[in-house]
Design a protein around this motif. Structure first.
Motif, PDB file in Angstrom:
ATOM      1  N   ASN A 172     -74.017 -34.209 101.445  1.00 36.11           N
ATOM      2  CA  ASN A 172     -75.284 -33.638 101.893  1.00 36.11           C
ATOM      3  C   ASN A 172     -75.107 -32.991 103.271  1.00 36.11           C
ATOM      4  O   ASN A 172     -74.709 -33.656 104.231  1.00 36.11           O
ATOM      5  CB  ASN A 172     -76.355 -34.730 101.970  1.00 36.11           C
ATOM      6  N   GLY A 173     -75.381 -31.699 103.346  1.00 38.19           N
ATOM      7  CA  GLY A 173     -75.308 -31.007 104.626  1.00 38.19           C
ATOM      8  C   GLY A 173     -73.907 -30.927 105.184  1.00 38.19           C
ATOM      9  O   GLY A 173     -73.714 -31.014 106.403  1.00 38.19           O
ATOM     10  N   CYS A 174     -72.916 -30.736 104.315  1.00 40.51           N
ATOM     11  CA  CYS A 174     -71.513 -30.709 104.742  1.00 40.51           C
ATOM     12  C   CYS A 174     -70.864 -29.355 104.461  1.00 40.51           C
ATOM     13  O   CYS A 174     -71.358 -28.569 103.644  1.00 40.51           O
ATOM     14  CB  CYS A 174     -70.723 -31.810 104.037  1.00 40.51           C
ATOM     15  N   ASN A 175     -69.734 -29.115 105.113  1.00 42.03           N
ATOM     16  CA  ASN A 175     -68.961 -27.888 104.912  1.00 42.03           C
ATOM     17  C   ASN A 175     -67.487 -28.228 104.780  1.00 42.03           C
ATOM     18  O   ASN A 175     -66.955 -29.038 105.541  1.00 42.03           O
ATOM     19  CB  ASN A 175     -69.170 -26.933 106.088  1.00 42.03           C
ATOM     20  N   ASN A 176     -66.850 -27.601 103.790  1.00 46.10           N
ATOM     21  CA  ASN A 176     -65.418 -27.784 103.529  1.00 46.10           C
ATOM     22  C   ASN A 176     -65.103 -29.233 103.144  1.00 46.10           C
ATOM     23  O   ASN A 176     -64.587 -30.021 103.939  1.00 46.10           O
ATOM     24  CB  ASN A 176     -64.577 -27.355 104.731  1.00 46.10           C
ATOM     25  N   SER A 202     -71.640 -26.374 101.603  1.00 43.35           N
ATOM     26  CA  SER A 202     -70.875 -25.179 101.252  1.00 43.35           C
ATOM     27  C   SER A 202     -69.387 -25.493 101.189  1.00 43.35           C
ATOM     28  O   SER A 202     -68.899 -26.403 101.865  1.00 43.35           O
ATOM     29  CB  SER A 202     -71.127 -24.062 102.277  1.00 43.35           C
ATOM     30  N   THR A 203     -68.689 -24.725 100.359  1.00 36.47           N
ATOM     31  CA  THR A 203     -67.238 -24.840 100.191  1.00 36.47           C
ATOM     32  C   THR A 203     -66.847 -26.275  99.840  1.00 36.47           C
ATOM     33  O   THR A 203     -66.200 -27.000 100.613  1.00 36.47           O
ATOM     34  CB  THR A 203     -66.481 -24.366 101.453  1.00 36.47           C
ATOM     35  N   VAL A 204     -67.253 -26.683  98.649  1.00 36.70           N
ATOM     36  CA  VAL A 204     -66.956 -28.020  98.131  1.00 36.70           C
ATOM     37  C   VAL A 204     -66.096 -27.876  96.881  1.00 36.70           C
ATOM     38  O   VAL A 204     -66.360 -27.016  96.040  1.00 36.70           O
ATOM     39  CB  VAL A 204     -68.249 -28.784  97.793  1.00 36.70           C
ATOM     40  N   SER A 205     -65.062 -28.704  96.748  1.00 38.08           N
ATOM     41  CA  SER A 205     -64.213 -28.673  95.552  1.00 38.08           C
ATOM     42  C   SER A 205     -64.021 -30.082  95.008  1.00 38.08           C
ATOM     43  O   SER A 205     -63.940 -31.052  95.760  1.00 38.08           O
ATOM     44  CB  SER A 205     -62.857 -28.029  95.856  1.00 38.08           C
ATOM     45  N   GLY A 221     -77.505 -29.802  93.688  1.00 38.73           N
ATOM     46  CA  GLY A 221     -78.847 -29.636  94.198  1.00 38.73           C
ATOM     47  C   GLY A 221     -79.024 -28.386  95.028  1.00 38.73           C
ATOM     48  O   GLY A 221     -78.080 -27.625  95.276  1.00 38.73           O
ATOM     49  N   PRO A 222     -80.256 -28.140  95.476  1.00 38.44           N
ATOM     50  CA  PRO A 222     -80.571 -26.949  96.265  1.00 38.44           C
ATOM     51  C   PRO A 222     -79.694 -26.824  97.509  1.00 38.44           C
ATOM     52  O   PRO A 222     -79.297 -27.833  98.112  1.00 38.44           O
ATOM     53  CB  PRO A 222     -82.037 -27.175  96.660  1.00 38.44           C
ATOM     54  N   GLY A 223     -79.408 -25.571  97.870  1.00 35.62           N
ATOM     55  CA  GLY A 223     -78.620 -25.320  99.070  1.00 35.62           C
ATOM     56  C   GLY A 223     -77.125 -25.414  98.878  1.00 35.62           C
ATOM     57  O   GLY A 223     -76.361 -25.359  99.852  1.00 35.62           O
ATOM     58  N   THR A 224     -76.657 -25.529  97.630  1.00 40.55           N
ATOM     59  CA  THR A 224     -75.223 -25.568  97.356  1.00 40.55           C
ATOM     60  C   THR A 224     -74.691 -24.144  97.247  1.00 40.55           C
ATOM     61  O   THR A 224     -75.184 -23.346  96.452  1.00 40.55           O
ATOM     62  CB  THR A 224     -74.930 -26.334  96.054  1.00 40.55           C
ATOM     63  N   VAL A 257     -70.951 -21.003  91.955  1.00 42.70           N
ATOM     64  CA  VAL A 257     -70.476 -22.269  91.384  1.00 42.70           C
ATOM     65  C   VAL A 257     -69.546 -21.964  90.215  1.00 42.70           C
ATOM     66  O   VAL A 257     -69.885 -21.185  89.329  1.00 42.70           O
ATOM     67  CB  VAL A 257     -71.650 -23.136  90.895  1.00 42.70           C
ATOM     68  N   THR A 258     -68.358 -22.577  90.223  1.00 40.81           N
ATOM     69  CA  THR A 258     -67.408 -22.455  89.116  1.00 40.81           C
ATOM     70  C   THR A 258     -67.083 -23.836  88.565  1.00 40.81           C
ATOM     71  O   THR A 258     -66.701 -24.739  89.315  1.00 40.81           O
ATOM     72  CB  THR A 258     -66.109 -21.776  89.572  1.00 40.81           C
ATOM     73  N   VAL A 259     -67.276 -23.986  87.248  1.00 43.24           N
ATOM     74  CA  VAL A 259     -66.920 -25.222  86.542  1.00 43.24           C
ATOM     75  C   VAL A 259     -65.850 -24.838  85.526  1.00 43.24           C
ATOM     76  O   VAL A 259     -66.109 -24.073  84.602  1.00 43.24           O
ATOM     77  CB  VAL A 259     -68.147 -25.840  85.846  1.00 43.24           C
TER      78      VAL A 259
END
Length: 388
Positions: A172-176, A202-205, A221-224, A257-259
């Motif tokens: 939640n509310g994180c980057n990289n 943002s930028t989550v893998s 969720g919202p904001g991704t 988003v890529t799955v």
């Protein structure tokens, strides 16, 4: 003499920059699974937080009983701290001890936190709370097992989350952020036990992960913005879901988003986007579901913009979420229901730019049907055309 002085300065520099290691046993934590080690873990954190050098906190083999932990880096001299978990962290058997907390274990306000441990287990002992919830009694909401909040450069590797009270992992509310080699284990009927939940990040893998749980394997969720999911096994569970979106009238969107290369086995859904049937400023765009295998999945491909559980606060309304530029390519396997592709979009904000390519789903050895409403786009290679 000068050369010796240079050598001394060099070794002093190296030693001052090398990482410090703190073992929780040295602070009095007992690995017996019975003695509360919360105070000792927080003492280790306080010491690590005060260090100006890189720090590794070591949790050796054994079982460590812990109440809720808040690892807050806002006052740390260095924001980069590593946890190596070789043992098992155990929540209290009485779910009421942590059941009203948002998180059992929370990391926040950090830059460069790594939590890893091949063999490390987070055992939230959530089964008794599940039983309370399914019985209809007045129960606590339950704590998320581990959360990362307001942080950046986060790595989680090799951990197993077992029997969470509620969500297993929350970003939640994180980057990289990178999660790799993670396992999530809970019963298929365990309520609200999403495997990995991402929002406002943002930028989550997520790579090479196995998720077996009672709710969404991954919920988005919202904001991704900027999520990559690859090589994941999902099942049991409710699939990989974008949403639910549109719960609030003013809401950030989901995009990019890529799955990819995911196997769904016995899940309620496969690739899903869902939004509440009510006005909202949110959206979902540039979404890719690629190379997915469906094994006896109830709804292999589903967009539902009329989500309204228990018909509360949304009857006779329509979704304001705009869904566009969504690709489903090389989705094959078996559907547990006759309709393998269900696109139930909003009459007010129809789905646009939907692409179905090489979607090959069977139901009882015959091509599965499709049902699409208010959806526009292109399809190719389908067993059941004329959906869009």
């Amino acid at each position: 003499m000068a050369s010796l002085l240079v050598l001394f300065v060099f070794f002093f520099f190296i030693s001052s920059c090398s990482a410090q290691s703190y073992n929780v046993l040295s602070f009095g934590a007992k690995p017996d699974g019975k003695t509360d080690a919360t105070k000792e873990f927080m003492a280790v954190w306080k010491t690590a937080c005060a260090s100006s050098r890189p720090v590794t906190i070591v949790v050796p083999k054994g079982r460590f009983l812990l109440r809720s932990l808040n690892f807050d880096g806002s006052k740390c001299k260095r924001k980069h701290i590593t946890f190596r978990v070789d043992g098992t962290l155990v929540a209290p058997a009485d779910y009421r001890v942590i059941g009203n907390e948002d998180y059992w274990i929370l990391f926040q306000h950090l830059d460069g936190v790594t939590v890893y441990g091949y063999g490390g287990v987070l055992d939230a002992q959530g089964t008794s709370l599940w039983g309370c919830k399914t019985s209809g009694k007045n129960c606590p909401r339950g704590a998320t097992t581990i959360g990362f909040q307001s942080s950046r450069n986060v790595v989680v590797s090799g951990l197993t989350s077992l029997n969470s009270q509620m969500f297993h992992f929350v970003i939640n509310g994180c980057n990289n952020v990178k999660l790799q080699g993670v396992k999530v284990l809970a019963a298929g009927n365990s309520p609200n036990t999403d495997g990995i939940h991402i929002q406002s990040s943002s930028t989550v893998s997520i790579f090479s992960t196995k998720i077996s749980t009672g709710d969404d394997c991954v919920s988005i969720g919202p904001g991704t913005n900027g999520l990559w999911i690859e090589n994941v096994a999902c099942g049991p569970g409710h699939g990989i879901s974008i949403g639910s979106l549109g719960k609030d009238a003013v809401e950030s969107g989901v995009q990019n988003v890529t799955v990819k290369t995911v196997t769904f086995t016995g899940t309620q859904n496969g690739a899903r986007i869902k939004s509440w049937a009510r006005p909202s400023s949110g959206f979902a765009r540039n979404i890719r579901f690629q190379h997915c295998v469906m094994n006896n999945v109830d709804n292999p491909i589903i967009i539902d913009q009329n989500y309204c559980p228990r018909s509360e606060n949304c009857p006779r309304q329509v979704s304001g979420i705009k869904i566009s530029d969504v690709l489903f390519v090389d989705i094959h396997g078996t559907s547990a229901t006759e309709v393998g592709v269900r696109l139930n979009c909003s009459p007010k904000k129809p789905c646009t730019g939907i692409r179905l390519k090489d979607v090959k789903l069977k139901y009882r050895n015959k091509p599965a049907a499709s049902a699409c409403v208010h959806a526009g786009g292109i399809e190719a290679g389908l067993f059941q055309p004329n959906c869009l």
